[in-house]
Design a protein around this motif. Sequence first.
Motif, PDB file in Angstrom:
ATOM      1  N   GLY A   1     -10.847  -2.870   8.412  1.00 32.76           N
ATOM      2  CA  GLY A   1     -10.432  -1.533   8.800  1.00 32.76           C
ATOM      3  C   GLY A   1      -9.856  -0.736   7.645  1.00 32.76           C
ATOM      4  N   PRO A   2      -8.750  -1.220   7.059  1.00 31.61           N
ATOM      5  CA  PRO A   2      -8.168  -0.452   5.953  1.00 31.61           C
ATOM      6  C   PRO A   2      -9.138  -0.226   4.805  1.00 31.61           C
ATOM      7  N   LYS A   3     -10.034  -1.176   4.585  1.00 27.06           N
ATOM      8  CA  LYS A   3     -10.996  -0.973   3.509  1.00 27.06           C
ATOM      9  C   LYS A   3     -12.124  -0.059   3.938  1.00 27.06           C
ATOM     10  N   ASN A   4     -12.130   0.353   5.177  1.00 24.31           N
ATOM     11  CA  ASN A   4     -13.125   1.282   5.688  1.00 24.31           C
ATOM     12  C   ASN A   4     -14.539   0.824   5.379  1.00 24.31           C
ATOM     13  N   LEU A   5     -14.839  -0.431   5.757  1.00 26.41           N
ATOM     14  CA  LEU A   5     -16.158  -0.937   5.449  1.00 26.41           C
ATOM     15  C   LEU A   5     -17.207  -0.407   6.409  1.00 26.41           C
TER      16      LEU A   5
ATOM     17  N   ARG B   1       8.326   9.145   5.671  1.00 26.52           N
ATOM     18  CA  ARG B   1       7.515  10.233   5.134  1.00 26.52           C
ATOM     19  C   ARG B   1       7.190   9.976   3.673  1.00 26.52           C
ATOM     20  N   LEU B   2       8.162   9.467   2.943  1.00 29.21           N
ATOM     21  CA  LEU B   2       7.931   9.176   1.528  1.00 29.21           C
ATOM     22  C   LEU B   2       6.832   8.145   1.369  1.00 29.21           C
ATOM     23  N   ALA B   3       6.914   7.075   2.177  1.00 32.46           N
ATOM     24  CA  ALA B   3       5.885   6.031   2.085  1.00 32.46           C
ATOM     25  C   ALA B   3       4.523   6.588   2.477  1.00 32.46           C
ATOM     26  N   LYS B   4       4.493   7.416   3.513  1.00 25.71           N
ATOM     27  CA  LYS B   4       3.219   7.938   4.014  1.00 25.71           C
ATOM     28  C   LYS B   4       2.573   8.852   2.994  1.00 25.71           C
ATOM     29  N   GLU B   5       3.359   9.782   2.482  1.00 24.10           N
ATOM     30  CA  GLU B   5       2.755  10.771   1.595  1.00 24.10           C
ATOM     31  C   GLU B   5       2.619  10.248   0.181  1.00 24.10           C
ATOM     32  N   GLY B   6       3.560   9.390  -0.216  1.00 24.36           N
ATOM     33  CA  GLY B   6       3.508   8.914  -1.586  1.00 24.36           C
ATOM     34  C   GLY B   6       2.386   7.936  -1.832  1.00 24.36           C
TER      35      GLY B   6
ATOM     36  N   GLY C   1      -0.235   7.462   0.430  1.00 25.42           N
ATOM     37  CA  GLY C   1      -1.486   7.885   1.049  1.00 25.42           C
ATOM     38  C   GLY C   1      -2.057   6.880   2.021  1.00 25.42           C
ATOM     39  N   LYS C   2      -1.330   5.831   2.323  1.00 23.95           N
ATOM     40  CA  LYS C   2      -1.853   4.826   3.245  1.00 23.95           C
ATOM     41  C   LYS C   2      -1.376   5.120   4.658  1.00 23.95           C
TER      42      LYS C   2
END
Lengths: 342, 556
Positions: free
Chosen positions: B332-336, B188-193, B195-196
């Motif tokens: 994908g992650p760069k949302n091109l 949860r910390l990684a997800k929310e901290g 934002g990825k």
Amino acid sequence: MMEVEGSNTWMNRSPQSSFVRSKALYQFKQQKLPACKPVLTPTSVITVFMLMGFVFIPIGFVTLRASRDAIEIVDRYDVECIPEEYRTNKLSYITDSSILKNCTRYLKVQKFMKAPIFIYYQLDNYYQNHRRYVKSRSDQQLLHGQEYTHTSACEPEESSNGLPIVPCGLIAWSMFNDTFTFARESAKLKVSRSNIAWKSDREHKFGKDVYPFNFQNGSLIGGAKLDPKVPLSDQEDFIVWMRAAALLSFRKLYGRIEEDLEPGNVVVVNLMNNYNTYSFSGQKKLILSTSSWLGGRNDFLGLTYLVVGASSIVISIIFMLLHLKNPRPYGDNSWNKKSLSS
Amino acid sequence: MVTAPHFIREPVHLATSVDEDDALSDGQRLVEVSDMMEKELILVGATAVEDKLQKGVPQCIDNLAQAGLKIWVLTGDKMETAINIGYACSLLRQGMKQISISFANVEESSQNSETAAKESILMQITNASQMIKIEKDPHAAFALIIDGKTLTYALKDDAKYQFLALAVVCASVICCRVSPKQKALITRLAKEGTGKTTLAIGDGANDVGMIQEADIGVGISGVEGMQAVMASDFSIAQFRFLERLLVVHGHWCYKRIAQMICYFFYKNIAFGLTLFYFEAFTGFSGQSIFNDSYLLLFNVVLTSLPVISLGVFEQDVPSDVCLEFPALYQQGPKNLFFDWYRILGWMGNGVYASIVIFTLNLGIFHVQSFRSDGQTADMNAMGTAMFTCIIWAVNVQIALTMSHFTWIQHVMIWGSIGAWYIFLALYGMLPPKLSGNIFHMLIEVLAPAPIFWLTTLLVIAATTLPYLFHISYQRSVNPLDHHIIQEIKHFKIDLEDERMWKREKSKAREKTKIGFTARVDAKIRQLRVKLQRKHSVLSVMSGTSSNDTTSNSQQT
């Protein structure tokens, strides 16, 4: 659960026919179906645009020529057919049923017009496509007559004086009732008034034994009166009128002149200016037009084809210059210059 | 475990006789015997039990790291085991600085010592962050190793963001002795901290917490039971399948969904706006130019199947290329492919298409007759012609968007168009009671009129011209990476010029500091530096050049 890839052992055990089917199924599930993957290369792009240009420009010329071949005479008569003394009060003139509203127009033929020459009346600023208007009819009643009684869509022209109206509805009630006769140098022109409606309408949508009943009997007269002795399927003017037009200005076929018209001929039109378009500033026009294989006179199609074709050619030239000036080799290996990596 | 035999040279009296008094118990007797035997042992060998990593795990981690993913390990094992696993899959390597956050002393939970412990941990975290900040070597890699006891303090609200900041800068993070609850908290910390998007993969019941907490939870089915599988979004049979799941299917799915959604906007805008423009001509009374049945069929039958085939089968590059070029995953992650530029572009395309379709049909079927027999077009004829143009334009547009055509796509696209004509013909043949104004529309009114077919052709060309121009221009001047790969594959350059293909593959990797490829690269760098230093020493010794100070490198 993901299948373990490469597990082909089960396939070897299947007999031939189901082997083919299971192979197809395997390809489908593993997304390895044979596919063609077209790639836009500079040559193909230039070719496509060139081809489009070379196909469209001739089509444009041909259709433009066909449109120019159709000759049209347009005559607006609703203002001039009102006598001088009523020009300021057109409404009272048109609604007064005691005045005889005949009018004579002279149409000069400029170019040779080959028979059949189509006669149209055009109405402008007339919303035959308004939703309430379009709804106001009963197709079942047109087919079956009085025995069909669910005609509530025809309100307010559903019944008058307690009796049902056949044909009911606003479209029928507002039928166009100007009439035209045509003569050329005091000899009457042969005008055919049959076969002006669609065949499917005449035979399938309007009943052969349905007669007008209690029609235009109310206090407000909207348009033409129909002959109660003629069945609806033979009332072609009525059938033509009942087809709701799409736009504010529309033409409807009135008849056909079955004789040629030479240049210089003057067509004398005796018309009865009955229809009231003055209360909503509508316009009435009479049109004589020949028709080519494409239809009436309308340059829009030809011009648009030419425009699209020309832009294709321009685009293909742009790409050709781009390709010659800045050729990018296929599979250029300076990729990743868009820096995917961070 | 050590194996060592003891050779018995002469018979030894092992057991005391039975009739002696049984004051000694069996256990004591065994101890006596073993005391007698276990001396003068000759060491033969040792056996060890290795809990092996699953097949393909180091490879998978290497490839995922090259695809740009950051990998953290959260395990319940003890620190030595976790570190060994780290070395085994190259999350740790020689040359990486290991930052270990732990208790200096093991404390009981009394008030003072708790605050002291927290302070100590916070101090360690800050020191480590400081050290990383002042590090100048770009190739330096840091590994953070922390255990569960320390995490109880590090995950508290006042320390967790510093901890996260430190963890994010490190190349790999290994947390050992972690409880299931802490796994979920770290996720949860990684997800929310950050934002990825986070993905958690595990195989046991103790991983369920983190699997559910992460954005994507993957469960491995197998030895430890099905709890992880039941709690997860995706389940796979082996860890190494994760690579294929992400790099091939994840990549494809992202492209497919992005394309599908953009196309859906386009399609419905093109259809809806065409319908809307007509209202201006009806006095805004709400009359539709299309028959009701057209409106029903549009989204359900006539234009839905090609979109489905796009969403299910579209592949921009084949699966082997996805695996060989991990950097493609970053699209994908760069949302091109789903940024505002694209969305608005497609919407604009829809608006343009609707304007073209409407004005062209209006202008062509204007007031004059549209057939050689002098008939004029009524509302239904114009509406049907307009609708035909929409169906064609929208389907040709999706054919231009697709890059991968199986027989299914062809059937869906051209079949949808054909189905429209068939529907119109069949519906028109029904008696007027059912078909209303469409009775005999196609066969009597529209099909014999050449203007109908010419209009369709014109509208198709006019609506797709800008899009065709745009994609041709993009491909010629500004190609995207998958375009280039498509070209290479199309012209079979990968078969002709193998070296170029290999070179491209080696370039298509995200910079990463974990994985065995990175380890190999680090080793090469180290050897190179050693070689340079040797050369400089030789040149000094041979007295040819002056002091040749080469670049400093860390002594590893």
